[in-house]
Scaffold this motif. Sequence first.
Motif, PDB file in Angstrom:
ATOM      1  N   THR A  84       0.823  -1.153  -0.028  1.00  0.00           N
ATOM      2  CA  THR A  84      -0.077   0.249   0.019  1.00  0.00           C
ATOM      3  C   THR A  84       0.838   1.413   0.077  1.00  0.00           C
ATOM      4  N   GLN A  85       2.164   1.187   0.461  1.00  0.00           N
ATOM      5  CA  GLN A  85       3.147   2.260   0.526  1.00  0.00           C
ATOM      6  C   GLN A  85       4.099   2.579  -0.835  1.00  0.00           C
ATOM      7  N   ILE A  86       3.948   1.409  -1.610  1.00  0.00           N
ATOM      8  CA  ILE A  86       4.976   1.637  -2.727  1.00  0.00           C
ATOM      9  C   ILE A  86       4.364   1.046  -4.076  1.00  0.00           C
ATOM     10  N   THR A  87       4.429   1.560  -4.969  1.00  0.00           N
ATOM     11  CA  THR A  87       3.999   1.125  -6.314  1.00  0.00           C
ATOM     12  C   THR A  87       4.857  -0.247  -6.901  1.00  0.00           C
ATOM     13  N   GLU A  88       4.160  -0.880  -7.570  1.00  0.00           N
ATOM     14  CA  GLU A  88       4.859  -2.194  -8.110  1.00  0.00           C
ATOM     15  C   GLU A  88       5.952  -1.747  -9.170  1.00  0.00           C
ATOM     16  N   GLU A  89       5.705  -0.667  -9.857  1.00  0.00           N
ATOM     17  CA  GLU A  89       7.035  -0.174 -10.741  1.00  0.00           C
ATOM     18  C   GLU A  89       8.049   0.186 -10.131  1.00  0.00           C
ATOM     19  N   ILE A  90       7.957   0.763  -8.813  1.00  0.00           N
ATOM     20  CA  ILE A  90       9.185   1.149  -7.971  1.00  0.00           C
ATOM     21  C   ILE A  90       9.749  -0.187  -7.237  1.00  0.00           C
ATOM     22  N   SER A  91       8.866  -1.107  -6.890  1.00  0.00           N
ATOM     23  CA  SER A  91       9.399  -2.246  -6.373  1.00  0.00           C
ATOM     24  C   SER A  91       9.947  -3.113  -7.168  1.00  0.00           C
ATOM     25  N   ASN A  92       9.666  -3.030  -8.408  1.00  0.00           N
ATOM     26  CA  ASN A  92      10.430  -3.743  -9.505  1.00  0.00           C
ATOM     27  C   ASN A  92      11.881  -3.772  -9.694  1.00  0.00           C
ATOM     28  N   VAL A  93      12.378  -2.172  -9.078  1.00  0.00           N
ATOM     29  CA  VAL A  93      13.635  -1.807  -9.444  1.00  0.00           C
ATOM     30  C   VAL A  93      14.605  -2.378  -8.412  1.00  0.00           C
ATOM     31  N   PHE A  94      14.265  -3.025  -7.365  1.00  0.00           N
ATOM     32  CA  PHE A  94      15.297  -3.526  -6.448  1.00  0.00           C
ATOM     33  C   PHE A  94      14.712  -4.870  -5.716  1.00  0.00           C
ATOM     34  N   TYR A  95      15.911  -5.288  -5.115  1.00  0.00           N
ATOM     35  CA  TYR A  95      15.478  -6.625  -4.376  1.00  0.00           C
ATOM     36  C   TYR A  95      16.310  -6.449  -3.108  1.00  0.00           C
ATOM     37  N   VAL A  96      15.617  -7.112  -1.966  1.00  0.00           N
ATOM     38  CA  VAL A  96      16.381  -7.085  -0.598  1.00  0.00           C
ATOM     39  C   VAL A  96      16.700  -8.402   0.051  1.00  0.00           C
ATOM     40  N   CYS A  97      17.617  -8.422   0.715  1.00  0.00           N
ATOM     41  CA  CYS A  97      17.870  -9.707   1.344  1.00  0.00           C
ATOM     42  C   CYS A  97      18.136  -9.487   2.956  1.00  0.00           C
ATOM     43  N   ARG A 112      17.368  -3.182  11.816  1.00  0.00           N
ATOM     44  CA  ARG A 112      17.267  -4.060  10.673  1.00  0.00           C
ATOM     45  C   ARG A 112      18.332  -3.802   9.837  1.00  0.00           C
ATOM     46  N   LEU A 113      18.847  -5.174   9.081  1.00  0.00           N
ATOM     47  CA  LEU A 113      20.057  -4.883   8.536  1.00  0.00           C
ATOM     48  C   LEU A 113      19.942  -5.956   7.320  1.00  0.00           C
ATOM     49  N   GLY A 114      20.348  -5.643   6.191  1.00  0.00           N
ATOM     50  CA  GLY A 114      20.282  -6.546   5.240  1.00  0.00           C
ATOM     51  C   GLY A 114      21.138  -5.920   3.873  1.00  0.00           C
ATOM     52  N   PHE A 115      21.007  -6.600   2.675  1.00  0.00           N
ATOM     53  CA  PHE A 115      21.371  -6.099   1.428  1.00  0.00           C
ATOM     54  C   PHE A 115      20.404  -5.599   0.431  1.00  0.00           C
ATOM     55  N   LEU A 116      20.787  -4.662  -0.254  1.00  0.00           N
ATOM     56  CA  LEU A 116      19.916  -4.184  -1.264  1.00  0.00           C
ATOM     57  C   LEU A 116      20.507  -4.093  -2.669  1.00  0.00           C
ATOM     58  N   TYR A 117      19.757  -4.888  -3.417  1.00  0.00           N
ATOM     59  CA  TYR A 117      20.294  -4.804  -4.957  1.00  0.00           C
ATOM     60  C   TYR A 117      19.532  -4.077  -5.932  1.00  0.00           C
ATOM     61  N   GLN A 118      20.162  -2.985  -6.608  1.00  0.00           N
ATOM     62  CA  GLN A 118      19.229  -2.180  -7.414  1.00  0.00           C
ATOM     63  C   GLN A 118      19.780  -2.555  -8.836  1.00  0.00           C
ATOM     64  N   ALA A 168      17.318   9.444  -2.800  1.00  0.00           N
ATOM     65  CA  ALA A 168      16.934   8.803  -4.140  1.00  0.00           C
ATOM     66  C   ALA A 168      18.340   8.146  -4.567  1.00  0.00           C
ATOM     67  N   PHE A 169      18.156   7.215  -5.476  1.00  0.00           N
ATOM     68  CA  PHE A 169      19.262   6.329  -6.054  1.00  0.00           C
ATOM     69  C   PHE A 169      19.200   6.192  -7.577  1.00  0.00           C
ATOM     70  N   LYS A 170      20.062   6.660  -8.469  1.00  0.00           N
ATOM     71  CA  LYS A 170      20.065   6.166  -9.946  1.00  0.00           C
ATOM     72  C   LYS A 170      21.323   5.113 -10.108  1.00  0.00           C
ATOM     73  N   THR A 171      21.051   3.893 -10.622  1.00  0.00           N
ATOM     74  CA  THR A 171      22.226   3.302 -10.778  1.00  0.00           C
ATOM     75  C   THR A 171      22.932   3.519 -12.280  1.00  0.00           C
ATOM     76  N   LYS A 172      24.056   2.995 -12.283  1.00  0.00           N
ATOM     77  CA  LYS A 172      24.903   2.896 -13.632  1.00  0.00           C
ATOM     78  C   LYS A 172      24.702   1.659 -14.237  1.00  0.00           C
ATOM     79  N   SER A 173      25.426   1.194 -15.387  1.00  0.00           N
ATOM     80  CA  SER A 173      25.305  -0.083 -15.955  1.00  0.00           C
ATOM     81  C   SER A 173      25.399  -1.358 -15.374  1.00  0.00           C
ATOM     82  N   LEU A 174      26.223  -1.250 -14.266  1.00  0.00           N
ATOM     83  CA  LEU A 174      26.258  -2.482 -13.443  1.00  0.00           C
ATOM     84  C   LEU A 174      25.155  -2.739 -12.156  1.00  0.00           C
ATOM     85  N   GLY A 175      24.399  -1.614 -11.741  1.00  0.00           N
ATOM     86  CA  GLY A 175      23.520  -1.632 -10.869  1.00  0.00           C
ATOM     87  C   GLY A 175      24.190  -1.424  -9.667  1.00  0.00           C
TER      88      GLY A 175
END
Length: 195
Positions: A84-97, A112-118, A168-175
């Motif tokens: 309810t707080q984030i659109t699917e479009e945004i949630s498809n940009v990154f994954y968390v562990c 809370r601690l984890g990894f984020l891959y964008q 906000a974050f904008k990634t480059k070619s590797l993520g």
Amino acid sequence: YMNNLFEKICNLLTEENTEASLGIKNEIEVFRSSQNINFAPNRATPSLSDEIVRLLKVSEHILAKQLIEAQKWLVWRKTTIPATQITEEISNVFYVCPIMGLDTYIPSKRFRLGFLYQKPNCYYPLHNHNAVETYAVIGGALDWSDGKEHRKLTVGDFVHHPSLLPHAFKTKSLGFLGLWHWSGDISPDSYKVLE
């Protein structure tokens, strides 16, 4: 492999040397000393694991090798932020562990601690939350902004977000792959996209 990964995470938290990072390190060490660490391999989608390993193979960060070795035990998923707080479009940009928190390997009500891959060439728009947050860049690079100031972050950099600071974050070619942690009000309920 997970025990080695936890050790390297503790080393990075010591390097950060903040009250929150040292508190998290302490909770990890208590967990490690009181548990027989034995995790089952995950069922992650192979393509996601392949993307992450590709990014980590070119990283010089000390955690990169440990993450590659532990990959089959790590569980990557879409965001833990309520839908309810984030659109699917945004949630498809990154994954968390998630590694530490209310619903993961190391239980904690304080942190809370984890990894984020964008994913590569993606924009994660300005957002904020009550939690105090820190990222350590493990792989890739990104453009970071709080809506006013802009910084280029690369492997080894840390960025700290006080409570409610837009970012906000904008990634480059590797993520981008980073270790993140929250302290203070760690409930995701305050998360809000601002644009």
